[in-house]
Design an enzyme around this catalytic site. Structure first.
Site, PDB file in Angstrom:
ATOM      1  N   GLY A  13      50.588  -5.023  12.978  1.00 25.29           N
ATOM      2  CA  GLY A  13      49.140  -4.982  13.144  1.00 25.29           C
ATOM      3  C   GLY A  13      48.358  -5.308  11.873  1.00 25.29           C
ATOM      4  CB  ILE A  14      45.274  -3.729  10.497  1.00 24.88           C
ATOM      5  CG1 ILE A  14      44.327  -4.022  11.660  1.00 24.88           C
ATOM      6  CG2 ILE A  14      44.534  -3.743   9.162  1.00 24.88           C
ATOM      7  CD1 ILE A  14      43.252  -2.948  11.872  1.00 24.88           C
ATOM      8  CB  ILE A  85      49.079   7.950  15.198  1.00 28.26           C
ATOM      9  CG1 ILE A  85      48.704   9.365  14.714  1.00 28.26           C
ATOM     10  CG2 ILE A  85      50.340   7.463  14.504  1.00 28.26           C
ATOM     11  CD1 ILE A  85      49.694  10.441  15.140  1.00 28.26           C
ATOM     12  N   GLY A 143      36.844  10.522  24.059  1.00 26.90           N
ATOM     13  CA  GLY A 143      38.305  10.610  24.121  1.00 26.90           C
ATOM     14  C   GLY A 143      38.986  10.667  22.765  1.00 26.90           C
ATOM     15  CE1 TYR A 147      42.759   6.302  15.088  1.00 30.29           C
ATOM     16  CE2 TYR A 147      40.437   5.779  15.378  1.00 30.29           C
ATOM     17  CZ  TYR A 147      41.702   5.411  14.971  1.00 30.29           C
ATOM     18  OH  TYR A 147      41.914   4.154  14.444  1.00 30.29           O
ATOM     19  N   PRO A 177      37.222  -1.003  10.617  1.00 31.30           N
ATOM     20  CG  PRO A 177      39.494  -1.487  10.563  1.00 31.30           C
ATOM     21  CD  PRO A 177      38.505  -0.423  10.208  1.00 31.30           C
ATOM     22  CE1 TYR A 179      36.277   0.407  19.806  1.00 28.24           C
ATOM     23  CE2 TYR A 179      38.330   0.463  21.056  1.00 28.24           C
ATOM     24  CZ  TYR A 179      37.191   1.088  20.607  1.00 28.24           C
ATOM     25  OH  TYR A 179      36.956   2.400  20.931  1.00 28.24           O
TER      26      TYR A 179
HETATM   27  N1  CAA Z   1      32.490   6.791  28.091  1.00 27.73           N
HETATM   28  C1  CAA Z   1      31.843   7.564  29.000  1.00 27.73           C
HETATM   29  N2  CAA Z   1      32.472   8.200  30.009  1.00 27.73           N
HETATM   30  C2  CAA Z   1      33.793   8.025  30.112  1.00 27.73           C
HETATM   31  C3  CAA Z   1      34.529   7.243  29.192  1.00 27.73           C
HETATM   32  C4  CAA Z   1      33.816   6.615  28.174  1.00 27.73           C
HETATM   33  N3  CAA Z   1      34.435   5.833  27.265  1.00 27.73           N
HETATM   34  N4  CAA Z   1      35.837   7.287  29.549  1.00 27.73           N
HETATM   35  C5  CAA Z   1      35.920   8.076  30.659  1.00 27.73           C
HETATM   36  N5  CAA Z   1      34.677   8.510  30.974  1.00 27.73           N
HETATM   37  C6  CAA Z   1      34.332   9.382  32.101  1.00 27.73           C
HETATM   38  C7  CAA Z   1      34.865   8.818  33.392  1.00 27.73           C
HETATM   39  O1  CAA Z   1      33.959   7.877  33.932  1.00 27.73           O
HETATM   40  C8  CAA Z   1      34.997  10.055  34.225  1.00 27.73           C
HETATM   41  O2  CAA Z   1      33.725  10.431  34.721  1.00 27.73           O
HETATM   42  P1  CAA Z   1      33.581  10.939  36.216  1.00 27.73           P
HETATM   43  O3  CAA Z   1      34.484  12.132  36.325  1.00 27.73           O
HETATM   44  O4  CAA Z   1      32.129  11.259  36.329  1.00 27.73           O
HETATM   45  O5  CAA Z   1      34.010   9.792  37.054  1.00 27.73           O
HETATM   46  C9  CAA Z   1      35.395  11.112  33.219  1.00 27.73           C
HETATM   47  O6  CAA Z   1      34.977  10.616  31.934  1.00 27.73           O
HETATM   48  C10 CAA Z   1      36.888  11.333  33.173  1.00 27.73           C
HETATM   49  O7  CAA Z   1      37.496  10.034  33.128  1.00 27.73           O
HETATM   50  P2  CAA Z   1      39.039   9.860  33.159  1.00 27.73           P
HETATM   51  O8  CAA Z   1      39.622  10.609  34.308  1.00 27.73           O
HETATM   52  O9  CAA Z   1      39.395   8.407  32.980  1.00 27.73           O
HETATM   53  O10 CAA Z   1      39.402  10.619  31.812  1.00 27.73           O
HETATM   54  P3  CAA Z   1      40.753  10.735  31.131  1.00 27.73           P
HETATM   55  O11 CAA Z   1      40.709  12.083  30.519  1.00 27.73           O
HETATM   56  O12 CAA Z   1      41.898  10.374  31.997  1.00 27.73           O
HETATM   57  O13 CAA Z   1      40.713   9.574  30.019  1.00 27.73           O
HETATM   58  C11 CAA Z   1      40.038   8.633  27.981  1.00 27.73           C
HETATM   59  C12 CAA Z   1      39.645   9.476  29.165  1.00 27.73           C
HETATM   60  C13 CAA Z   1      41.330   9.067  27.308  1.00 27.73           C
HETATM   61  C14 CAA Z   1      38.936   8.803  26.973  1.00 27.73           C
HETATM   62  C15 CAA Z   1      40.172   7.145  28.373  1.00 27.73           C
HETATM   63  O14 CAA Z   1      38.964   6.750  28.960  1.00 27.73           O
HETATM   64  C16 CAA Z   1      40.435   6.264  27.154  1.00 27.73           C
HETATM   65  O15 CAA Z   1      41.554   6.082  26.724  1.00 27.73           O
HETATM   66  N6  CAA Z   1      39.406   5.662  26.607  1.00 27.73           N
HETATM   67  C17 CAA Z   1      39.524   4.788  25.451  1.00 27.73           C
HETATM   68  C18 CAA Z   1      39.268   5.540  24.179  1.00 27.73           C
HETATM   69  C19 CAA Z   1      39.231   4.562  23.061  1.00 27.73           C
HETATM   70  O16 CAA Z   1      38.352   3.725  22.930  1.00 27.73           O
HETATM   71  N7  CAA Z   1      40.192   4.648  22.148  1.00 27.73           N
HETATM   72  C20 CAA Z   1      40.247   3.757  21.030  1.00 27.73           C
HETATM   73  C21 CAA Z   1      41.653   3.339  20.825  1.00 27.73           C
HETATM   74  S1  CAA Z   1      41.743   2.021  19.631  1.00 27.73           S
HETATM   75  C22 CAA Z   1      41.595   2.796  18.191  1.00 27.73           C
HETATM   76  O17 CAA Z   1      41.578   3.981  18.091  1.00 27.73           O
HETATM   77  C23 CAA Z   1      41.479   1.898  16.992  1.00 27.73           C
HETATM   78  C24 CAA Z   1      40.148   1.945  16.398  1.00 27.73           C
HETATM   79  O18 CAA Z   1      40.003   2.473  15.309  1.00 27.73           O
HETATM   80  C25 CAA Z   1      38.998   1.300  17.054  1.00 27.73           C
END
Ligand code: CAA
Length: 241
Positions: A13-14, A85, A143, A147, A177, A179
């Site tokens: 990766g990065i 992580i 979520g 982090y 960074p 995404y």
């Molecule tokens: N914004 C607003 N609402 C959200 C949301 C979001 N991003 N994600 C989920 N929700 C809401 C859903 O719509 C749902 O609402 P309802 O019950 O009203 O329908 C509720 O939250 C629960 O949703 P889920 O059942 O999907 O929730 P979950 O607990 O299974 O998963 C999560 C939630 C883990 C946050 C998942 O949405 C996820 O993985 N999101 C991505 C998080 C992310 O961006 N991570 C970055 C990784 S990359 C990185 O970290 C590198 C970097 O530095 C950028």
């Protein structure tokens, strides 16, 4: 004489893009990895960059690892804190293990690594510490309480250490960074990516690891000698701080 750079999480990766870019610019480079030995060995074979395995959340392992790198390559001039992580879950579903793993690797790891190199940099009156934080430490992310907390902590650490070390010719900076197209994004559900991440990126695409590597190269260079304690956003316009 060529400067020595160490990149944590530097075989994918990065980190891998950064290690390659540093080597291409004349640095002597070492890279650490934690788990994916296959990727690390392939990276070493392809690039000739020395790879070493240790867990940055383990202070004593960092002490031994840095000693080994310095014995082989010489004192570390450029420390790139890239290893990190994610263990995403909303807080009401987050386990203690999710929390601890992210804080220990991302935030304790920063202390564990910088602590090993800071005394030598002070003695030699030169150093570059560059930490890969995240847009999600700046703005928060659904979520990612763990982090986001660790990544925001890295920014505070960077500013405090910059103040402590400026008079020794050491600069300490962070890159945030957005995404970036790496394995870490595999954990993001496809619908979340399509519906709530990509539409928020004004440049309309994910970033590339090489685009972060170039920012690291700049901060490591003599040209960046007057920049310290800063946070450089490389996020396609997703968050304007
Ligand atoms: N914004 C607003 N609402 C959200 C949301 C979001 N991003 N994600 C989920 N929700 C809401 C859903 O719509 C749902 O609402 P309802 O019950 O009203 O329908 C509720 O939250 C629960 O949703 P889920 O059942 O999907 O929730 P979950 O607990 O299974 O998963 C999560 C939630 C883990 C946050 C998942 O949405 C996820 O993985 N999101 C991505 C998080 C992310 O961006 N991570 C970055 C990784 S990359 C990185 O970290 C590198 C970097 O530095 C950028």
């Amino acid at each position: 004489m060529a400067r020595v750079a160490l990149v944590t999480g530097g075989t994918r990766g990065i980190g891998a893009a950064t290690a390659r870019a540093l080597k291409a610019s004349g640095y002597v480079v070492a890279a650490t990895y934690a788990g994916n030995a296959e990727a690390a060995h392939a990276f070493q074979a392809e690039t000739g960059i020395t790879v070493q395995r240790w867990d940055i959340s383990d202070f004593d392992a960092c002490t031994l690892g840095v000693k080994a790198v310095e014995a082989a390559l010489g004192p570390i001039d450029v420390m790139v804190n890239n290893a990190g992580i994610a263990r995403d879950a909303a807080l009401h579903k987050m386990t203690r293990e999710h929390w601890d793993a992210v804080i220990r690797t991302n935030l304790d790891g920063l202390f564990n690594m910088c602590r090993q190199v800071i005394e030598g940099m002070r003695e030699r009156k030169f150093g570059r510490i560059i930490t890969i934080s995240s847009i999600n430490g700046q703005k928060g992310q659904f979520g990612q309480t763990n982090y986001s907390a660790a990544k925001a902590g890295e920014l505070g650490f960077t500013k405090a250490l910059a103040l402590e070390t400026a008079r020794f010719g050491i600069t300490v900076n962070a890159i945030c960074p957005g995404y970036i197209h790496t394995d870490m994004l595999d954990a993001v559900p496809a619908d979340v990516m399509e519906k709530s991440i990509l539409p928020q990126i004004p440049l309309g695409r994910l970033g590339r690891p090489e685009e972060i590597a170039r920012a690291v190269l700049f901060l490591a260079s003599e040209d960046a000698g007057f920049i310290t304690g800063s946070t450089l956003s490389v996020n396609g316009g997703q968050y304007l701080s």
